[in-house]
Scaffold this active site. Structure first.
Site, mmCIF file in Angstrom:
data_model
loop_
_atom_site.group_PDB
_atom_site.id
_atom_site.type_symbol
_atom_site.label_atom_id
_atom_site.label_comp_id
_atom_site.label_asym_id
_atom_site.label_seq_id
_atom_site.Cartn_x
_atom_site.Cartn_y
_atom_site.Cartn_z
ATOM 1 N N HIS A 104 16.348 -11.284 8.133
ATOM 2 C CA HIS A 104 15.073 -10.692 7.720
ATOM 3 C C HIS A 104 14.409 -10.049 8.923
ATOM 4 C CE1 HIS A 104 10.988 -10.292 6.076
ATOM 5 N NE2 HIS A 104 10.582 -10.744 7.246
ATOM 6 N N GLU A 146 3.531 -12.472 8.915
ATOM 7 C CA GLU A 146 4.707 -13.358 8.887
ATOM 8 C C GLU A 146 4.790 -14.237 10.138
ATOM 9 O OE1 GLU A 146 7.875 -10.550 8.235
ATOM 10 O OE2 GLU A 146 7.189 -10.097 6.199
ATOM 11 N N ASN A 162 22.138 -11.120 2.599
ATOM 12 C CA ASN A 162 22.154 -10.061 3.615
ATOM 13 C C ASN A 162 21.768 -10.516 5.030
ATOM 14 O OD1 ASN A 162 19.468 -10.352 3.103
ATOM 15 N ND2 ASN A 162 19.081 -8.201 2.601
ATOM 16 N N TYR A 176 7.525 -14.444 0.937
ATOM 17 C CA TYR A 176 8.030 -13.385 0.058
ATOM 18 C C TYR A 176 7.047 -13.042 -1.073
ATOM 19 C CZ TYR A 176 12.675 -13.197 2.261
ATOM 20 O OH TYR A 176 13.722 -13.005 3.137
ATOM 21 N N LYS A 190 19.012 -15.881 8.209
ATOM 22 C CA LYS A 190 18.981 -16.497 6.883
ATOM 23 C C LYS A 190 20.123 -17.514 6.702
ATOM 24 C CE LYS A 190 16.769 -12.600 4.458
ATOM 25 N NZ LYS A 190 17.041 -11.528 3.458
HETATM 26 P P1 IDP Z 1 14.226 -6.304 3.350
HETATM 27 O O1 IDP Z 1 14.702 -7.716 3.624
HETATM 28 O O2 IDP Z 1 15.226 -5.279 3.820
HETATM 29 O O3 IDP Z 1 12.834 -6.041 3.836
HETATM 30 P P2 IDP Z 1 13.106 -6.448 0.666
HETATM 31 O O4 IDP Z 1 13.103 -5.346 -0.342
HETATM 32 O O5 IDP Z 1 11.813 -6.815 1.295
HETATM 33 O O6 IDP Z 1 14.226 -6.119 1.750
HETATM 34 O O7 IDP Z 1 13.696 -7.730 -0.078
HETATM 35 C C1 IDP Z 1 13.594 -9.000 0.517
HETATM 36 C C2 IDP Z 1 14.907 -9.711 0.346
HETATM 37 O O8 IDP Z 1 15.104 -10.004 -1.044
HETATM 38 C C3 IDP Z 1 16.151 -8.933 0.748
HETATM 39 O O9 IDP Z 1 16.419 -8.977 2.130
HETATM 40 C C4 IDP Z 1 17.220 -9.614 -0.063
HETATM 41 O O10 IDP Z 1 17.616 -10.857 0.546
HETATM 42 C C5 IDP Z 1 16.477 -9.945 -1.351
HETATM 43 N N1 IDP Z 1 16.680 -8.907 -2.373
HETATM 44 C C6 IDP Z 1 16.127 -7.684 -2.423
HETATM 45 N N2 IDP Z 1 16.542 -6.981 -3.498
HETATM 46 C C7 IDP Z 1 17.404 -7.816 -4.150
HETATM 47 C C8 IDP Z 1 18.185 -7.677 -5.342
HETATM 48 O O11 IDP Z 1 18.179 -6.658 -6.023
HETATM 49 N N3 IDP Z 1 18.962 -8.755 -5.693
HETATM 50 C C9 IDP Z 1 19.001 -9.908 -4.962
HETATM 51 N N4 IDP Z 1 18.275 -10.066 -3.840
HETATM 52 C C10 IDP Z 1 17.495 -9.037 -3.435
HETATM 53 MG MG MG Z 2 11.059 -6.863 3.220
#
Ligand code: IDP
Ligand code: MG
Length: 149
Positions: A115, A126, A112, A49, A9
């Site tokens: 992905h 994807e 974070n 997404y 990312k």
């Molecule tokens: P993942 O990436 O671990 O699969 P997901 O729940 O699919 O997690 O969420 C996709 C992405 O959305 C996360 O990696 C993160 O970058 C972002 N995200 C998820 N929850 C939050 C939040 O509460 N605040 C801000 N960004 C979030």
């Molecule tokens: Mg996810």
């Protein structure tokens, strides 16, 4: 043999952590079978997404993933989906286990670093988005890395 989609990312790209992240997945034993450097546009971000449409962080997430060029990679291996997510750690870096990418390099869920597809079905969808129409190479004829013929 499974395949999974990995994205390095924008925060990780800007912090010059692409090699570190791809290297950790490689060293785990996952094989790279697809690799692209690209800038994701808003439409692609919304498609990728789609499951998060309507959530409070959705617009921020789209702005985040479209901020600068990223790396999209396909990794292949035994239980590749779970193995890649294990190397990455939990979504929230402060809940991720030490030694995982998200724990070792960050604090914020909205930054974070990486992905990874969450299921074989998601990976298929994807990979179709990021590698549309591309034939991914196979590793069926490896050479002995220590022998020069
Ligand atoms: P993942 O990436 O671990 O699969 P997901 O729940 O699919 O997690 O969420 C996709 C992405 O959305 C996360 O990696 C993160 O970058 C972002 N995200 C998820 N929850 C939050 C939040 O509460 N605040 C801000 N960004 C979030
Ligand atoms: Mg996810």
């Amino acid at each position: 043999m499974e395949r999974t989609l990995v994205l390095v990312k924008p925060d990780a790209m800007q912090r010059s952590l692409a090699g570190e992240i791809l290297g950790r997945l490689e060293r785990r034993g996952l094989r790279m079978v697809g690799l692209r450097l690209l800038k994701v546009d808003k439409a692609m971000a919304r498609t990728h997404y789609a499951e998060h449409v309507g959530k409070p962080f959705f617009n921020g997430l789209v702005n985040y993933i479209t901020a600068c060029p990223i790396i999209a990679a396909v990794f292949e291996g035994t239980n590749a989906v779970a193995a890649a997510r294990q190397v990455m750690g939990s979504t929230r870096p402060t809940e991720a286990a030490p030694g995982t990418i998200r724990a070792d390099f960050g604090l914020e869920v909205g930054r974070n670093l990486v992905h990874g597809s969450d299921s074989v079905a998601s990976a298929k969808r994807e990979i179709g988005i990021f590698f549309a129409g591309q034939r991914l190479p196979s590793w069926d004829r490896e050479v002995d890395p220590w022998v020069f013929e």
